[in-house]
Design an enzyme around this catalytic site. Structure first.
Site, short mmCIF file in Angstrom:
data_model
loop_
_atom_site.label_atom_id
_atom_site.label_comp_id
_atom_site.label_asym_id
_atom_site.label_seq_id
_atom_site.Cartn_x
_atom_site.Cartn_y
_atom_site.Cartn_z
N SER A 1 -0.76 -4.50 -2.16
CA SER A 1 0.60 -4.09 -2.96
C SER A 1 0.19 -4.62 -4.55
O SER A 1 -0.72 -5.29 -4.87
CB SER A 1 1.52 -5.12 -2.37
OG SER A 1 1.74 -4.91 -1.13
N1 SAH Z 1 -0.07 -7.69 1.90
C1 SAH Z 1 -0.90 -6.63 1.89
C2 SAH Z 1 -0.77 -5.28 1.61
C3 SAH Z 1 -0.36 -4.68 3.04
S1 SAH Z 1 0.10 -3.08 3.19
C4 SAH Z 1 -2.18 -7.01 0.97
O1 SAH Z 1 -1.79 -7.79 0.09
O2 SAH Z 1 -3.25 -6.32 0.70
C5 SAH Z 1 1.07 -3.38 4.70
C6 SAH Z 1 0.05 -3.60 5.79
O3 SAH Z 1 1.01 -3.56 7.13
C7 SAH Z 1 -1.21 -2.33 6.28
O4 SAH Z 1 -2.14 -3.06 6.25
C8 SAH Z 1 -0.55 -1.80 7.52
O5 SAH Z 1 -1.63 -1.51 8.65
C9 SAH Z 1 0.45 -2.91 8.03
N2 SAH Z 1 1.28 -2.66 9.14
C10 SAH Z 1 2.16 -1.70 9.51
N3 SAH Z 1 2.80 -1.78 10.54
C11 SAH Z 1 2.20 -3.06 11.02
C12 SAH Z 1 2.93 -3.60 12.11
N4 SAH Z 1 3.74 -3.16 13.04
N5 SAH Z 1 2.34 -4.74 12.62
C13 SAH Z 1 1.29 -5.66 11.55
N6 SAH Z 1 0.89 -4.68 10.55
C14 SAH Z 1 1.32 -3.58 10.20
#
Ligand code: SAH
Length: 217
Positions: free
Chosen positions: A62
């Site tokens: 993000s």
């Molecule tokens: N906080 C992260 C950004 C994450 S992007 C950082 O600092 O890098 C969102 C993430 O949510 C992705 O890696 C995706 O795989 C995950 N995601 C999507 N659906 C999900 C679910 N049901 N449970 C856990 N993770 C999930």
């Protein structure tokens, strides 16, 4: 921390301040975490730019301002236990670890979970617990949480997350359809929640288990 990333990191903090981020605890947490360690090597030069970057598996780390904003809305105290849904690179989990006593972060893509766990351990954030699994169900073994942050977009608030929120706890998530969400904060008061709506945002989708056919494999 003094290294050749000092200048870009300081510039990132200026950008955060320019956008109204004034919370000193959040700013020092953002200053402490080496964001370049959470992005692919070929993108490291852009690590401190105020934008999301690809991290593989069609997912992104993000934008710094978004992380700061969401973390600020959590209003964490130093003894808080916090759950992050969507570990991705592990960056936001590291920022949370600067501010809270306990951090559990859950990621549905095992390769990302493994990489984030390794990065976090290498940087001394080994006490962040990275769990590979479905975050729409939360993570009951460590509940209740004073803060829950969802890093992926969802049209509905996952009920398990509200259930796992402590009384007075805060849930911050991008709520709305895939093309546009609003940053939303729920605060639990016993059996009810208050809801506040903030900035318009765009996140990658939160994948529910029944959507697996549409999600990355
Ligand atoms: N906080 C992260 C950004 C994450 S992007 C950082 O600092 O890098 C969102 C993430 O949510 C992705 O890696 C995706 O795989 C995950 N995601 C999507 N659906 C999900 C679910 N049901 N449970 C856990 N993770 C999930």
């Amino acid at each position: 921390m003094s290294d050749n990333w000092d200048v870009p990191r300081r510039r990132m903090l200026e950008t955060l301040r320019d956008h109204g981020m004034a919370n000193p605890r959040v700013l020092s947490a953002m200053a402490a975490v080496p964001r370049h360690c959470f992005v692919p090597e070929d993108l490291q030069q852009q690590a401190y730019a105020d934008r999301a970057l690809p991290i593989g598996e069609r997912q992104t780390i993000s934008q710094p301002l978004m992380v700061a904003r969401m973390v600020e809305l959590l209003e964490l105290t130093a003894n808080a236990r916090v759950l992050e849904v969507g570990t991705g690179s592990g960056y936001a989990a590291a920022v949370l670890a600067q501010l809270a006593a306990e951090v559990v972060s859950i990621e549905r893509i095992p390769s990302l979970a493994n990489r984030a766990r390794a990065t976090l351990a290498e940087l001394g954030y080994g006490r962040v617990q990275v769990v590979a699994g479905d975050g729409t169900q939360g993570y009951a073994p460590a509940a209740p949480y004073q803060g829950i942050i969802v890093a992926a977009a969802t049209a509905e608030v996952p009920p398990a997350l509200v259930e796992q929120l402590a009384d007075g706890g805060r849930l911050v998530l991008p709520l709305g359809p895939p093309n546009l969400q609003r940053l939303t904060r729920l605060i639990r008061h016993g059996d009810t929640c208050t809801r506040e709506v903030f900035d318009a945002v765009i996140f990658v989708p939160l994948i529910a288990p029944s959507d697996h056919d549409n999600g990355p494999t």
